[in-house]
Design a protein around this motif. Structure first.
Motif, PDB file in Angstrom:
ATOM      1  N   ALA A 160       0.832  -1.206   0.000  1.00  0.00           N
ATOM      2  CA  ALA A 160       0.000   0.000   0.000  1.00  0.00           C
ATOM      3  C   ALA A 160       0.866   1.256   0.000  1.00  0.00           C
ATOM      4  O   ALA A 160       0.555   2.245  -0.679  1.00  0.00           O
ATOM      5  CB  ALA A 160      -0.928  -0.009   1.211  1.00  0.00           C
ATOM      6  N   GLU A 161       1.965   1.228   0.757  1.00  0.00           N
ATOM      7  CA  GLU A 161       2.836   2.407   0.800  1.00  0.00           C
ATOM      8  C   GLU A 161       3.554   2.613  -0.537  1.00  0.00           C
ATOM      9  O   GLU A 161       3.694   3.748  -0.998  1.00  0.00           O
ATOM     10  CB  GLU A 161       3.838   2.258   1.941  1.00  0.00           C
ATOM     11  N   VAL A 162       3.992   1.541  -1.147  1.00  0.00           N
ATOM     12  CA  VAL A 162       4.625   1.671  -2.459  1.00  0.00           C
ATOM     13  C   VAL A 162       3.625   2.236  -3.470  1.00  0.00           C
ATOM     14  O   VAL A 162       3.947   3.144  -4.253  1.00  0.00           O
ATOM     15  CB  VAL A 162       5.174   0.312  -2.939  1.00  0.00           C
ATOM     16  N   ALA A 163       2.403   1.726  -3.432  1.00  0.00           N
ATOM     17  CA  ALA A 163       1.374   2.211  -4.359  1.00  0.00           C
ATOM     18  C   ALA A 163       1.106   3.693  -4.137  1.00  0.00           C
ATOM     19  O   ALA A 163       1.024   4.476  -5.097  1.00  0.00           O
ATOM     20  CB  ALA A 163       0.095   1.401  -4.176  1.00  0.00           C
ATOM     21  N   ALA A 164       0.973   4.086  -2.867  1.00  0.00           N
ATOM     22  CA  ALA A 164       0.681   5.491  -2.566  1.00  0.00           C
ATOM     23  C   ALA A 164       1.832   6.393  -3.021  1.00  0.00           C
ATOM     24  O   ALA A 164       1.610   7.470  -3.588  1.00  0.00           O
ATOM     25  CB  ALA A 164       0.420   5.651  -1.073  1.00  0.00           C
ATOM     26  N   THR A 165       3.056   5.964  -2.765  1.00  0.00           N
ATOM     27  CA  THR A 165       4.207   6.780  -3.161  1.00  0.00           C
ATOM     28  C   THR A 165       4.299   6.895  -4.676  1.00  0.00           C
ATOM     29  O   THR A 165       4.559   7.981  -5.219  1.00  0.00           O
ATOM     30  CB  THR A 165       5.498   6.169  -2.591  1.00  0.00           C
ATOM     31  N   CYS A 166       4.068   5.800  -5.363  1.00  0.00           N
ATOM     32  CA  CYS A 166       4.137   5.841  -6.834  1.00  0.00           C
ATOM     33  C   CYS A 166       3.018   6.704  -7.419  1.00  0.00           C
ATOM     34  O   CYS A 166       3.235   7.435  -8.396  1.00  0.00           O
ATOM     35  CB  CYS A 166       4.078   4.421  -7.394  1.00  0.00           C
ATOM     36  N   ARG A 167       1.842   6.648  -6.826  1.00  0.00           N
ATOM     37  CA  ARG A 167       0.776   7.538  -7.291  1.00  0.00           C
ATOM     38  C   ARG A 167       1.145   8.993  -7.025  1.00  0.00           C
ATOM     39  O   ARG A 167       0.832   9.889  -7.806  1.00  0.00           O
ATOM     40  CB  ARG A 167      -0.556   7.194  -6.604  1.00  0.00           C
ATOM     41  N   GLY A 168       1.823   9.231  -5.903  1.00  0.00           N
ATOM     42  CA  GLY A 168       2.280  10.579  -5.605  1.00  0.00           C
ATOM     43  C   GLY A 168       3.260  11.102  -6.638  1.00  0.00           C
ATOM     44  O   GLY A 168       3.391  12.316  -6.816  1.00  0.00           O
ATOM     45  N   ARG A 169       3.934  10.189  -7.334  1.00  0.00           N
ATOM     46  CA  ARG A 169       4.843  10.586  -8.414  1.00  0.00           C
ATOM     47  C   ARG A 169       4.136  10.623  -9.758  1.00  0.00           C
ATOM     48  O   ARG A 169       4.764  10.791 -10.801  1.00  0.00           O
ATOM     49  CB  ARG A 169       6.028   9.615  -8.467  1.00  0.00           C
ATOM     50  N   GLY A 170       2.821  10.395  -9.724  1.00  0.00           N
ATOM     51  CA  GLY A 170       2.034  10.496 -10.944  1.00  0.00           C
ATOM     52  C   GLY A 170       2.099   9.281 -11.841  1.00  0.00           C
ATOM     53  O   GLY A 170       1.757   9.349 -13.024  1.00  0.00           O
ATOM     54  N   LEU A 171       2.505   8.139 -11.280  1.00  0.00           N
ATOM     55  CA  LEU A 171       2.660   6.927 -12.080  1.00  0.00           C
ATOM     56  C   LEU A 171       1.374   6.120 -12.123  1.00  0.00           C
ATOM     57  O   LEU A 171       0.562   6.168 -11.193  1.00  0.00           O
ATOM     58  CB  LEU A 171       3.792   6.074 -11.502  1.00  0.00           C
ATOM     59  N   ASP A 172       1.209   5.354 -13.193  1.00  0.00           N
ATOM     60  CA  ASP A 172       0.100   4.401 -13.270  1.00  0.00           C
ATOM     61  C   ASP A 172       0.429   3.208 -12.394  1.00  0.00           C
ATOM     62  O   ASP A 172       1.499   2.598 -12.529  1.00  0.00           O
ATOM     63  CB  ASP A 172      -0.099   3.941 -14.710  1.00  0.00           C
ATOM     64  N   VAL A 173      -0.504   2.875 -11.488  1.00  0.00           N
ATOM     65  CA  VAL A 173      -0.252   1.817 -10.510  1.00  0.00           C
ATOM     66  C   VAL A 173      -1.421   0.843 -10.493  1.00  0.00           C
ATOM     67  O   VAL A 173      -2.581   1.250 -10.379  1.00  0.00           O
ATOM     68  CB  VAL A 173      -0.061   2.390  -9.090  1.00  0.00           C
ATOM     69  N   THR A 174      -1.099  -0.429 -10.588  1.00  0.00           N
ATOM     70  CA  THR A 174      -2.076  -1.497 -10.390  1.00  0.00           C
ATOM     71  C   THR A 174      -1.645  -2.308  -9.180  1.00  0.00           C
ATOM     72  O   THR A 174      -0.474  -2.679  -9.062  1.00  0.00           O
ATOM     73  CB  THR A 174      -2.150  -2.419 -11.621  1.00  0.00           C
ATOM     74  N   VAL A 175      -2.583  -2.550  -8.266  1.00  0.00           N
ATOM     75  CA  VAL A 175      -2.304  -3.383  -7.091  1.00  0.00           C
ATOM     76  C   VAL A 175      -3.130  -4.657  -7.188  1.00  0.00           C
ATOM     77  O   VAL A 175      -4.354  -4.597  -7.406  1.00  0.00           O
ATOM     78  CB  VAL A 175      -2.632  -2.637  -5.778  1.00  0.00           C
ATOM     79  N   LEU A 176      -2.460  -5.786  -7.023  1.00  0.00           N
ATOM     80  CA  LEU A 176      -3.115  -7.091  -7.089  1.00  0.00           C
ATOM     81  C   LEU A 176      -3.125  -7.713  -5.695  1.00  0.00           C
ATOM     82  O   LEU A 176      -2.077  -7.842  -5.059  1.00  0.00           O
ATOM     83  CB  LEU A 176      -2.360  -7.999  -8.064  1.00  0.00           C
ATOM     84  N   GLU A 177      -4.304  -8.086  -5.233  1.00  0.00           N
ATOM     85  CA  GLU A 177      -4.428  -8.632  -3.883  1.00  0.00           C
ATOM     86  C   GLU A 177      -5.290  -9.889  -3.927  1.00  0.00           C
ATOM     87  O   GLU A 177      -6.372  -9.891  -4.505  1.00  0.00           O
ATOM     88  CB  GLU A 177      -5.061  -7.581  -2.948  1.00  0.00           C
TER      89      GLU A 177
END
Length: 405
Positions: A160-177
């Protein structure tokens, strides 16, 4: 006792060394660390460092340096064996370290996808990472500069933290759970749903209840294939599916290993051997002897000190280690804090705020006792409930406290 060896020089090991010196121990302390770096802080790796806000020097744990501790440093060396009867360690460079007392603080290691999930069984496929060490974080950050499409496997704290940080950099993020909601086993489906909405509202493509079949690519990560045949394009893959205690090197030591090194309530695993941090599993008296192994920053700090003090104490003077667990996570503009020990089966009440505004404190009770609290953006009351849990207060008392503001 004239010599102590500390195996594992991250937070728990460093705090143990500091505590030994603070207590007046002036014998030899051998500090053995598998990484080549001096002790550093791990929580910023997935946040400030990955975001590019901090540099490597900013995560050093001891800004004043380590010379005053007068340690015999063995960095970049792994302990590969322990002989308790002869009181020595074997290191991976063929040397041995004798000791009178031993602190085991080897932490944990990230779980990894099976090799057969990768093309040709190559789990070192370019673009595939875990995030545990400083070197991991630096390598991932370098890739983020190329604005990759990011896929994160696992929606626990690290994912979740990696996803949040990457979104903060404006990147496209997909999380699979794989689970139906993030962290549903610990938080339950309702609060897990709040976590899911937090990420979706920040633009994460969050896919729940999915299973990863394979990582695809020719020489580098190109796609993730799910069990239902769906393919998700990816340039960068971060696997965050939990950790396991780093205790394999103790397999023939005679210590009891069971999801960590099993200790008594004072952190003692054998005469003259104590354990601290992620590698320790012990009965916490505050929770009626429930066996715990905690992977949190606060526990590493507190247990490192407690283990060192136990090493110097006589059996008669030994003090049980009975903390109230505390962990936090920063995701987007929300500080998430958790205190105590709770799970999805416990009674839960939202005592402050509301789930809808994502600013709340939820209290968890078991058999009438307050056992935990979880806060979104409410740090002050969370810490008040941490004290109440330590005082073994009832859930009714906690709810009354909340009602009285």
């Amino acid at each position: 006792m004239r010599s102590v060896a500390i195996v594992g020089m991250s937070l728990a090991g460093l705090r143990a060394a500091e505590a030994l010196r603070r207590a007046g121990f002036d014998g030899r302390i051998t500090a053995i660390g598998a990484e080549p770096h001096l002790p550093y802080d791990r929580p910023p790796l997935s946040k400030e460092l990955l975001a590019g806000k901090w540099e490597v020097d900013d995560v050093v744990l001891r800004k004043q340096g380590v010379d005053d501790l007068a340690l015999d440093w063995r960095l970049g060396r792994r302990a590969i064996g322990l002989d308790l009867s002869d009181r020595h360690l074997d290191l991976d460079d063929g040397t041995r370290v004798d000791f009178d007392g031993l602190v085991v603080a080897t932490g944990s290691e990230p779980r990894r996808l099976p090799a057969n999930a990768f093309p040709d069984g190559d789990s070192a496929l370019d673009g595939a990472f875990v995030l545990r060490s400083l070197d991991d974080a630096v390598a991932i950050r370098a890739r983020l500069e190329g604005r990759p499409r990011v896929v994160v496997i696992g929606a626990g704290f690290i994912g979740a933290e990696v996803a949040a940080t990457c979104r903060g950099r404006g990147l496209d993020v997909t999380v699979l759970e794989a689970l139906p909601q993030p962290m549903v086993r610990g938080l339950g489906p309702v609060i897990g749903g709040v976590c899911a909405d937090l990420h979706r509202d920040h633009g994460v493509d969050l896919r729940l209840g999915v299973s990863v079949e394979a990582i695809e690519g020719a020489g580098r990560v190109e796609r993730v294939r799910l069990a239902d045949g769906t393919r998700i394009d990816a340039d960068l893959l971060v696997v965050g599916i939990g950790v396991v205690p780093a205790t394999d090197w103790l397999a023939s030591s005679g210590l009891t290993l069971d999801n960590g090194v099993v200790c008594d309530e004072t952190c003692l695993a054998a005469p003259g051997v104590v354990v601290a941090g992620d590698a320790a599993r012990w009965p916490n008296p505050l929770f009626d002897g429930e066996m715990m192994r905690l992977e949190h920053w606060t526990n590493a700090t507190e247990q490192g000190v407690a283990a060192a003090e136990r090493l110097l104490a006589s059996d008669a003077d030994a003090v049980p280690f009975a903390p109230v667990p505390f962990v936090w996570s920063d995701q987007y503009d929300v500080k998430i804090q958790s205190v105590g020990r709770f799970n999805a089966d416990d009674e839960v009440h939202v005592a402050h705020g509301s789930l809808e505004e994502r600013r709340f404190v939820a209290l968890f009770g078991r058999a009438g006792r307050l056992v935990g609290a979880l806060g979104f953006g409410r740090p002050r009351p969370v810490m008040q409930y941490r004290r109440m849990i330590g005082d073994r207060r009832s859930l009714a008392e906690a709810l009354e406290h909340a009602a009285n503001g």
